[in-house]
Design an enzyme around this catalytic site. Structure first.
Site, short mmCIF file in Angstrom:
data_model
loop_
_atom_site.label_atom_id
_atom_site.label_comp_id
_atom_site.label_asym_id
_atom_site.label_seq_id
_atom_site.Cartn_x
_atom_site.Cartn_y
_atom_site.Cartn_z
N LYS A 11 23.64 -23.39 93.36
CA LYS A 11 24.51 -23.59 94.54
C LYS A 11 25.78 -22.76 94.40
O LYS A 11 25.76 -21.70 93.78
CB LYS A 11 24.83 -25.07 94.76
CG LYS A 11 23.58 -25.94 94.70
CD LYS A 11 23.82 -27.31 95.25
CE LYS A 11 22.60 -28.18 94.97
NZ LYS A 11 22.58 -29.40 95.73
N GLU A 47 21.29 -28.23 102.66
CA GLU A 47 22.73 -28.00 102.85
C GLU A 47 22.95 -26.95 103.93
O GLU A 47 23.93 -27.00 104.69
CB GLU A 47 23.37 -27.61 101.51
CG GLU A 47 23.52 -28.84 100.62
CD GLU A 47 23.41 -28.58 99.13
OE1 GLU A 47 23.54 -27.43 98.70
OE2 GLU A 47 23.18 -29.56 98.40
N GLY A 70 21.80 -34.54 95.09
CA GLY A 70 23.17 -34.67 94.57
C GLY A 70 23.70 -36.09 94.57
O GLY A 70 24.89 -36.31 94.39
#
Ligand code: PEP
Length: 249
Positions: free
Chosen positions: A12, A96, A172
């Site tokens: 990420k 995301e 997450g």
């Protein structure tokens, strides 16, 4: 031929040259299962560095790519540029990007097609929100996301795709899907591949799980018949990543 176990590390937007170099150095020095395909995805600025530092047995992936070949698309990276940098993979459709950057199913499908036609392999992320799961819509959502991609790819192009099932509520959060929850969705995806694409695609396409995978839960998940590996976020930045890579032995 059994499907080769596949573990991706999605860094990420984490790390800088120093920290990423030590993550790669640790990985290079580790004993990793030679029967597992390992792909690491650093932030785009560090793709060249990581490709240079990583042992050639590790593939390197972009976290995203654009669907147009070149031109006035400020901030985007093309398939050709990734290929030029010796990058063989890209992640597409990460939740995301779908949620924060509002990428829709059609855009994800177009990017998947552009990536494959330009010579990249694709980790295609799909998965439902908590709201979808609580409304019993998980299978509808993942099927809808896959149908969009099936609309643009040829049957043969599925050989370049790894499907990452990543429930958004597990990413997450430390809240991993149970082995049964993962297996149920993975089996549905495999049946969808058989019905919509081909028996070969169903037999050969890796369907990997992502969402709070750790060194503690990976072994049980890896035992499920339709879990062919993992896409790992947070834990891919830590030494525990090696245990996850080795979870199939
Ligand atoms: C991901 O970002 O793809 C992911 C699975 O993240 P995490 O492992 O941190 O839940």
């Amino acid at each position: 031929m059994p499907r080769k176990f596949f573990v991706g590390g999605n860094f990420k937007m984490n790390g800088v040259a120093d920290s990423l170099s030590s993550i790669v150095a640790n990985l290079n020095a580790a004993q990793v299962d030679p029967n597992t395909e390992v792909v690491i995805a650093p932030p785009s600025l560090y793709l060249l560095l990581v490709r240079q530092l990583a042992d050639p047995k590790f593939a390197v992936s972009a976290q995203n790519v654009f669907d147009k070949p070149n031109g006035a698309f400020t901030g985007e990276v093309s398939v050709e540029q990734l290929r030029d940098a010796k990058i063989d993979w890209t992640i597409v459709g990460h939740s995301e990007r779908r949620t924060i950057l509002k990428e829709d199913d059609d855009f994800v499908a177009r990017k998947t097609k552009a990536a494959i036609e330009g010579g990249l392999n694709v980790i295609l992320c799909i998965g439902e929100s908590l709201e979808d799961r609580e409304a019993d819509k998980t299978l509808d959502v993942v099927t809808r996301q896959l149908n969009a991609v099936a609309g643009v790819l040829s049957k043969e192009q599925w050989a370049k795709v790894v499907i990452a099932y990543e429930p958004i509520w597990a990413i997450g959060t430390g809240k991993v899907a149970t082995t049964q929850q993962a297996q149920e969705v993975h089996a549905t995806i495999r049946k969808w591949l058989a019905d919509k694409i081909s028996p070969e695609a169903s037999d050969n396409t890796r369907v990997i799980y992502g969402g709070s995978v750790s060194e503690k839960n990976c072994r049980d998940l890896a035992k499920e018949p339709d879990v062919d590996g993992f896409l790992v976020g947070g834990a891919s930045l830590k030494p525990a990543f090696v245990d996850i890579i080795n979870s199939n032995i």
